[in-house]
Design a protein around this motif. Structure first.
Motif, PDB file in Angstrom:
ATOM      1  N   ILE A 137       0.836  -1.193   0.000  1.00 18.24           N
ATOM      2  CA  ILE A 137       0.000   0.000   0.000  1.00 18.24           C
ATOM      3  C   ILE A 137       0.882   1.259   0.000  1.00 18.24           C
ATOM      4  O   ILE A 137       1.929   1.298   0.645  1.00 18.24           O
ATOM      5  N   SER A 138       0.447   2.269  -0.726  1.00 15.76           N
ATOM      6  CA  SER A 138       1.210   3.525  -0.751  1.00 15.76           C
ATOM      7  C   SER A 138       0.999   4.270   0.561  1.00 15.76           C
ATOM      8  O   SER A 138      -0.020   4.099   1.241  1.00 15.76           O
ATOM      9  N   ASN A 139       1.941   5.116   0.894  1.00 15.18           N
ATOM     10  CA  ASN A 139       1.838   5.900   2.121  1.00 15.18           C
ATOM     11  C   ASN A 139       0.614   6.813   2.079  1.00 15.18           C
ATOM     12  O   ASN A 139      -0.081   6.969   3.084  1.00 15.18           O
ATOM     13  N   VAL A 140       0.325   7.392   0.926  1.00  7.56           N
ATOM     14  CA  VAL A 140      -0.828   8.296   0.806  1.00  7.56           C
ATOM     15  C   VAL A 140      -2.129   7.537   1.065  1.00  7.56           C
ATOM     16  O   VAL A 140      -3.001   7.999   1.809  1.00  7.56           O
ATOM     17  N   LYS A 141      -2.267   6.360   0.466  1.00  5.94           N
ATOM     18  CA  LYS A 141      -3.482   5.564   0.671  1.00  5.94           C
ATOM     19  C   LYS A 141      -3.592   5.102   2.125  1.00  5.94           C
ATOM     20  O   LYS A 141      -4.678   5.142   2.717  1.00  5.94           O
ATOM     21  N   LEU A 142      -2.469   4.686   2.702  1.00  2.89           N
ATOM     22  CA  LEU A 142      -2.459   4.272   4.105  1.00  2.89           C
ATOM     23  C   LEU A 142      -2.874   5.435   4.999  1.00  2.89           C
ATOM     24  O   LEU A 142      -3.693   5.261   5.918  1.00  2.89           O
TER      25      LEU A 142
END
Length: 162
Positions: free
Chosen positions: A25-30
């Protein structure tokens, strides 16, 4: 940090739960999922890594598609349960990539090993040339895995987030 009790808040637990489910998972989505800013999320993930809550990320592979068709669980008994003998066995068994998991147990057996090989012949070779010849081994009992219906990595976060 030796055996310090570190408090995690609900955001840390949610971050760990999401990463356990999807390590890609990307940091932005997380950050969106746990409802904090991306920079704050990244700092928390780095802190969780530095405190060893996150020990790494890896892909979950399909062993059969990669040609590894045999999984065996071996119950290993040692001649002695002296700490030095346990350590000798653990060091020896760590040399073999076929041994994917090694658990020291309390009870009838000393160790439970998960062994993965390409075929039955490879397993028999490993068993006779390596495992039964291991230092301090007194007995080995094996069970062939026929089917796995549940194999979840990590911990049951659902019990913490009630």
């Amino acid at each position: 940090m030796k055996n310090e009790k570190i408090k995690l808040d609900n955001i840390d637990i949610k971050i760990l739960k999401e990463l356990q489910t999807n390590g890609k998972i990307s940091n932005v989505k997380l950050a969106n999922i746990v409802k904090i800013s991306p920079p704050s999320c990244l700092r928390r993930v780095k802190t969780l890594e530095n405190r060893n809550f996150i020990r790494g990320c890896s892909a979950i592979l399909n062993p059969e598609l990669l040609g590894f068709k045999v999984t065996v669980f071996a119950h290993v008994g040692l001649e002695s349960q002296a700490e030095n003998d346990l350590q000798i066995f653990e060091n020896y068994i760590s040399l073999f990539p076929e041994v994917r998991e090694c658990h020291m147990l309390v009870g009838e057996v000393d160790f439970l090993l998960k062994i993965v090989t390409k075929d039955w012949d490879d397993f028999q070779t490993f068993l006779t040339k390596n495992l039964t010849q291991a230092p301090k081994v007194s007995n080995v009992k094996t069970s062939l895995n026929i089917r796995s219906t549940k194999s979840l990595p990590g911990i049951p976060f659902e019990t913490m987030l009630k």
